[in-house]
Design a protein around this motif. Structure first.
Motif, PDB file in Angstrom:
ATOM      1  N   LEU A 159       0.866  -1.176   0.000  1.00  0.00           N
ATOM      2  CA  LEU A 159       0.000   0.000   0.000  1.00  0.00           C
ATOM      3  C   LEU A 159       0.905   1.229   0.000  1.00  0.00           C
ATOM      4  O   LEU A 159       1.857   1.291   0.778  1.00  0.00           O
ATOM      5  N   LYS A 160       0.581   2.181  -0.883  1.00  0.00           N
ATOM      6  CA  LYS A 160       1.380   3.418  -0.921  1.00  0.00           C
ATOM      7  C   LYS A 160       0.488   4.588  -0.535  1.00  0.00           C
ATOM      8  O   LYS A 160      -0.578   4.769  -1.124  1.00  0.00           O
ATOM      9  N   VAL A 161       0.935   5.358   0.441  1.00  0.00           N
ATOM     10  CA  VAL A 161       0.149   6.504   0.891  1.00  0.00           C
ATOM     11  C   VAL A 161       0.631   7.743   0.142  1.00  0.00           C
ATOM     12  O   VAL A 161       1.818   8.064   0.166  1.00  0.00           O
ATOM     13  N   GLU A 162      -0.315   8.402  -0.518  1.00  0.00           N
ATOM     14  CA  GLU A 162       0.029   9.609  -1.277  1.00  0.00           C
ATOM     15  C   GLU A 162      -0.176  10.835  -0.385  1.00  0.00           C
ATOM     16  O   GLU A 162      -1.272  11.069   0.124  1.00  0.00           O
ATOM     17  N   ILE A 163       0.893  11.598  -0.183  1.00  0.00           N
ATOM     18  CA  ILE A 163       0.773  12.846   0.601  1.00  0.00           C
ATOM     19  C   ILE A 163       0.814  14.007  -0.382  1.00  0.00           C
ATOM     20  O   ILE A 163       1.836  14.252  -1.021  1.00  0.00           O
ATOM     21  N   PHE A 164      -0.284  14.713  -0.487  1.00  0.00           N
ATOM     22  CA  PHE A 164      -0.381  15.835  -1.428  1.00  0.00           C
ATOM     23  C   PHE A 164       0.451  17.014  -0.931  1.00  0.00           C
ATOM     24  O   PHE A 164       1.213  17.619  -1.674  1.00  0.00           O
ATOM     25  N   LYS A 165       0.322  17.336   0.364  1.00  0.00           N
ATOM     26  CA  LYS A 165       1.060  18.474   0.919  1.00  0.00           C
ATOM     27  C   LYS A 165       1.035  18.410   2.443  1.00  0.00           C
ATOM     28  O   LYS A 165       0.048  17.955   3.021  1.00  0.00           O
ATOM     29  N   THR A 166       2.134  18.869   3.051  1.00  0.00           N
ATOM     30  CA  THR A 166       2.180  19.007   4.507  1.00  0.00           C
ATOM     31  C   THR A 166       2.268  20.488   4.848  1.00  0.00           C
ATOM     32  O   THR A 166       3.170  21.188   4.365  1.00  0.00           O
ATOM     33  N   TYR A 167       1.328  20.969   5.651  1.00  0.00           N
ATOM     34  CA  TYR A 167       1.284  22.376   6.060  1.00  0.00           C
ATOM     35  C   TYR A 167       1.794  22.501   7.495  1.00  0.00           C
ATOM     36  O   TYR A 167       1.524  21.621   8.318  1.00  0.00           O
ATOM     37  N   PRO A 168       2.495  23.614   7.830  1.00  0.00           N
ATOM     38  CA  PRO A 168       2.757  23.850   9.252  1.00  0.00           C
ATOM     39  C   PRO A 168       1.432  24.043   9.983  1.00  0.00           C
ATOM     40  O   PRO A 168       0.449  24.469   9.363  1.00  0.00           O
ATOM     41  N   MET A 169       1.396  23.739  11.277  1.00  0.00           N
ATOM     42  CA  MET A 169       0.108  23.850  11.976  1.00  0.00           C
ATOM     43  C   MET A 169      -0.450  25.271  11.919  1.00  0.00           C
ATOM     44  O   MET A 169      -1.666  25.460  11.929  1.00  0.00           O
ATOM     45  N   SER A 170       0.439  26.250  11.793  1.00  0.00           N
ATOM     46  CA  SER A 170      -0.024  27.640  11.721  1.00  0.00           C
ATOM     47  C   SER A 170      -0.786  27.916  10.415  1.00  0.00           C
ATOM     48  O   SER A 170      -1.448  28.947  10.294  1.00  0.00           O
ATOM     49  N   ALA A 171      -0.699  27.013   9.443  1.00  0.00           N
ATOM     50  CA  ALA A 171      -1.409  27.208   8.172  1.00  0.00           C
ATOM     51  C   ALA A 171      -2.610  26.261   8.049  1.00  0.00           C
ATOM     52  O   ALA A 171      -3.008  25.868   6.948  1.00  0.00           O
ATOM     53  N   ALA A 172      -3.222  25.927   9.201  1.00  0.00           N
ATOM     54  CA  ALA A 172      -4.396  25.033   9.180  1.00  0.00           C
ATOM     55  C   ALA A 172      -5.520  25.604   8.303  1.00  0.00           C
ATOM     56  O   ALA A 172      -6.258  24.850   7.662  1.00  0.00           O
ATOM     57  N   VAL A 173      -5.621  26.945   8.275  1.00  0.00           N
ATOM     58  CA  VAL A 173      -6.659  27.564   7.433  1.00  0.00           C
ATOM     59  C   VAL A 173      -6.466  27.156   5.973  1.00  0.00           C
ATOM     60  O   VAL A 173      -7.423  26.782   5.268  1.00  0.00           O
TER      61      VAL A 173
END
Ligand SMILES: NC(=O)c1ccc[n+]([C@@H]2O[C@H](COP(=O)([O-])OP(=O)(O)OC[C@H]3O[C@@H](n4cnc5c(N)ncnc54)[C@H](OP(=O)(O)O)[C@@H]3O)[C@@H](O)[C@H]2O)c1
Length: 316
Positions: free
Chosen positions: A281-295
């Motif tokens: 199984l391969k998990v695709e991560i589109f993007k990781t945001y810093p928690m300050s950019a939750a919006v």
């Protein structure tokens, strides 16, 4: 120690997500304190923040509320009797579902039995992306009793649930058809699915004799997909908002049909983590945001066009 969290004090748009500092919680009997590395963002976080659905209704008199059901991180401390893990173990979990949430926190207490040990071969990013979406994919396919050799149509194969459902269905040796926009045709074909561009024509124009429909879109799109089904086909419709309407229509047409609410099962997460560790199984991560950019992370989910999963980095 500081415990930064992202919470909402009233329902509304993404700007309702605000960072604040809270006490680091103390683990109670049977719990461990987890220093959260990553939390994943799911459509239910976004819908609840907007005041929609059952979790919002139940939480409306208990705001502020900290969203987040998927976490990965390191075990920091232990409540009385908690002995499954040692300090520093990498863990992941599907926590506080559906009412409590709480994953958008730098520290969270979790019953130790709700957590899975993350194998060394798996990143904490992949481990945080997997719980809710992976278990929804597995449970939808289990409910449909998909068998080797059957034709399955998975609507929205490129999304958080969809890309995992496509791979699990392929591992079952089913013949997998899926719908996506042009941008995701190559991605899904590379996974091994027959990808149909829904912008070009509806699925019903391209496909017939389908044994199982896994609907991850709902509404009119799902109603169209019912035209692809063979006699005695099975339907699992996952978005809760249109589930009743789609099940009624499907049953009128002679299909068996059901909605679902994903059920957190730590043993199932253990299995999925193992599948990732051995490359099944391969998990695709589109993007990781810093928690300050939750919006921004919520805006991305609201676009409806995320490939795979998005994460919040809770320590950046
Ligand atoms: N009942 C439950 O327990 C449960 C659990 C989990 C999720 N859900 C629900 O299931 C749904 C899917 O969740 P998710 O996490 O997979 O969402 P997601 O990651 O936000 O899904 C995004 C994907 O949807 C695709 N998409 C958008 N419109 C489409 C269309 N008309 N036809 C085909 N694909 C389309 C996009 O592909 P393109 O960019 O190629 O268009 C994108 O890859 C959501 O409604 C969610 O709330 C319910």
């Amino acid at each position: 120690m500081e415990n930064k969290q992202i919470s909402i004090s009233s329902f509304g748009g993404p700007e309702q997500l605000v960072m604040h500092s809270a006490e680091v919680p103390t683990p109670q009997a049977g719990e461990v304190l987890v220093k959260v590395a990553f939390a994943s963002v799911n459509p239910i976080d976004v819908k609840t923040r907007a005041g929609l659905g059952w979790a919002a209704e139940q939480n409306k008199d208990h705001l502020p509320w900290v969203p987040g059901y998927d976490i990965s991180g390191k075990v920091e401390a232990f409540g009385e009797g908690a002995q499954r893990f040692v300090k520093g173990d990498n863990v992941a979990g599907f926590i506080g579902f559906p009412l409590k949430g709480g994953g958008y926190s730098q520290y969270v207490c979790v019953p130790e039995n709700d957590l899975s040990l993350v194998p060394d071969a798996i990143t904490l990013e992949a481990a945080a992306a997997l719980p809710l979406a992976g278990q929804t994919a597995a449970q939808a396919l289990n409910k449909a009793e998909l068998q080797e050799g059957e034709r399955v149509l998975i609507l929205a194969g490129a999304g958080g649930v969809g890309h995992l459902a496509v791979q699990i269905a392929l591992a079952t040796k089913a013949e997998v058809y899926t719908t996506c926009s042009e941008d995701n045709l190559d991605y899904l074909a590379t996974l091994g699915a027959h990808a149909i561009n829904y912008n070009f024509e509806p699925a019903s124009q391209r496909l017939d004799n389908v044994d199982v429909l896994i609907d991850l879109v709902g509404g009119e799109v799902a109603l169209d997909a019912l035209k692809c089904l063979s006699d005695n086909a099975r339907v699992v419709t996952v978005p809760t908002i249109s589930a009743e309407m789609i099940c009624e229509k499907a049953q009128m047409l002679g299909f068996s049909a059901t909605g679902m609410l994903v059920d957190p099962q730590p043993e199932q997460l253990d299995t999925m983590l193992y599948m990732v560790s051995v490359g099944l199984l391969k998990v695709e991560i589109f993007k990781t945001y810093p928690m300050s950019a939750a919006v921004d992370a919520h805006k991305q989910i609201e676009s409806g066009h995320t490939r795979g999963k998005i994460l919040l980095d809770m320590q950046s």
